[in-house]
Design a protein around this motif. Structure first.
Motif, PDB file in Angstrom:
ATOM      1  N   THR A   3       5.057  -4.755   0.206  1.00  0.00           N
ATOM      2  CA  THR A   3       3.901  -4.210  -0.524  1.00  0.00           C
ATOM      3  C   THR A   3       3.630  -2.764  -0.112  1.00  0.00           C
ATOM      4  O   THR A   3       3.400  -1.909  -0.957  1.00  0.00           O
ATOM      5  N   LYS A   4       3.678  -2.494   1.201  1.00  0.00           N
ATOM      6  CA  LYS A   4       3.411  -1.129   1.679  1.00  0.00           C
ATOM      7  C   LYS A   4       4.371  -0.134   1.027  1.00  0.00           C
ATOM      8  O   LYS A   4       3.973   0.948   0.621  1.00  0.00           O
ATOM      9  N   GLU A   5       5.654  -0.514   0.933  1.00  0.00           N
ATOM     10  CA  GLU A   5       6.655   0.379   0.341  1.00  0.00           C
ATOM     11  C   GLU A   5       6.385   0.582  -1.143  1.00  0.00           C
ATOM     12  O   GLU A   5       6.499   1.695  -1.655  1.00  0.00           O
ATOM     13  N   GLN A   6       6.004  -0.498  -1.834  1.00  0.00           N
ATOM     14  CA  GLN A   6       5.689  -0.395  -3.265  1.00  0.00           C
ATOM     15  C   GLN A   6       4.491   0.524  -3.479  1.00  0.00           C
ATOM     16  O   GLN A   6       4.492   1.338  -4.402  1.00  0.00           O
ATOM     17  N   ALA A  10       4.548   4.050  -5.513  1.00  0.00           N
ATOM     18  CA  ALA A  10       3.637   4.289  -6.641  1.00  0.00           C
ATOM     19  C   ALA A  10       2.854   5.582  -6.420  1.00  0.00           C
ATOM     20  O   ALA A  10       2.627   6.355  -7.360  1.00  0.00           O
ATOM     21  N   MET A  11       2.449   5.824  -5.169  1.00  0.00           N
ATOM     22  CA  MET A  11       1.705   7.045  -4.845  1.00  0.00           C
ATOM     23  C   MET A  11       2.578   8.279  -5.036  1.00  0.00           C
ATOM     24  O   MET A  11       2.124   9.298  -5.558  1.00  0.00           O
ATOM     25  N   VAL A  23      -3.507   2.466  -8.090  1.00  0.00           N
ATOM     26  CA  VAL A  23      -2.255   1.888  -7.597  1.00  0.00           C
ATOM     27  C   VAL A  23      -2.122   0.449  -8.094  1.00  0.00           C
ATOM     28  O   VAL A  23      -1.062   0.029  -8.541  1.00  0.00           O
ATOM     29  N   ALA A  24      -3.221  -0.298  -8.064  1.00  0.00           N
ATOM     30  CA  ALA A  24      -3.206  -1.680  -8.537  1.00  0.00           C
ATOM     31  C   ALA A  24      -2.819  -1.734 -10.016  1.00  0.00           C
ATOM     32  O   ALA A  24      -2.011  -2.575 -10.426  1.00  0.00           O
ATOM     33  N   LYS A  25      -3.381  -0.819 -10.802  1.00  0.00           N
ATOM     34  CA  LYS A  25      -3.095  -0.794 -12.232  1.00  0.00           C
ATOM     35  C   LYS A  25      -1.618  -0.468 -12.496  1.00  0.00           C
ATOM     36  O   LYS A  25      -0.981  -1.088 -13.339  1.00  0.00           O
ATOM     37  N   SER A  26      -1.071   0.498 -11.767  1.00  0.00           N
ATOM     38  CA  SER A  26       0.303   0.931 -12.030  1.00  0.00           C
ATOM     39  C   SER A  26       1.350  -0.039 -11.478  1.00  0.00           C
ATOM     40  O   SER A  26       2.461  -0.081 -11.983  1.00  0.00           O
ATOM     41  N   ILE A  34      -3.414  -4.267  -2.021  1.00  0.00           N
ATOM     42  CA  ILE A  34      -3.365  -2.798  -1.953  1.00  0.00           C
ATOM     43  C   ILE A  34      -4.248  -2.310  -0.806  1.00  0.00           C
ATOM     44  O   ILE A  34      -3.839  -1.451  -0.027  1.00  0.00           O
ATOM     45  N   ASP A  35      -5.453  -2.861  -0.704  1.00  0.00           N
ATOM     46  CA  ASP A  35      -6.371  -2.455   0.366  1.00  0.00           C
ATOM     47  C   ASP A  35      -5.759  -2.720   1.735  1.00  0.00           C
ATOM     48  O   ASP A  35      -5.887  -1.903   2.652  1.00  0.00           O
TER      49      ASP A  35
END
Length: 58
Positions: A3-6, A10-11, A23-26, A34-35
């Motif tokens: 998840t951290k890498e994803q 995305a960022m 980030v959640a949306k994309s 995400i949090d």
């Protein structure tokens, strides 16, 4: 992919400071995940906040 890498990927693709919601949306990843990823990335110094509530890769 972790998840951290994803989240970091995305960022990077956004090319600008983004919020957890963006980030959640994309990515389609749950906001709570995400949090958690943001918290871990902050601790590692992998992301920085140039604007309040927005983050970008360090």
């Amino acid at each position: 992919m972790e998840t951290k890498e994803q989240v970091l990927e995305a960022m990077r693709q956004a090319g600008k400071p983004v919020s957890a919601g963006e980030v959640a949306k994309s990515t389609g990843i749950d906001r709570a995940e995400i949090d958690k990823a943001f918290a871990a990335l902050k601790k590692e110094g992998a992301i920085v906040s140039p604007v309040r509530c927005k983050w970008q890769p360090a």
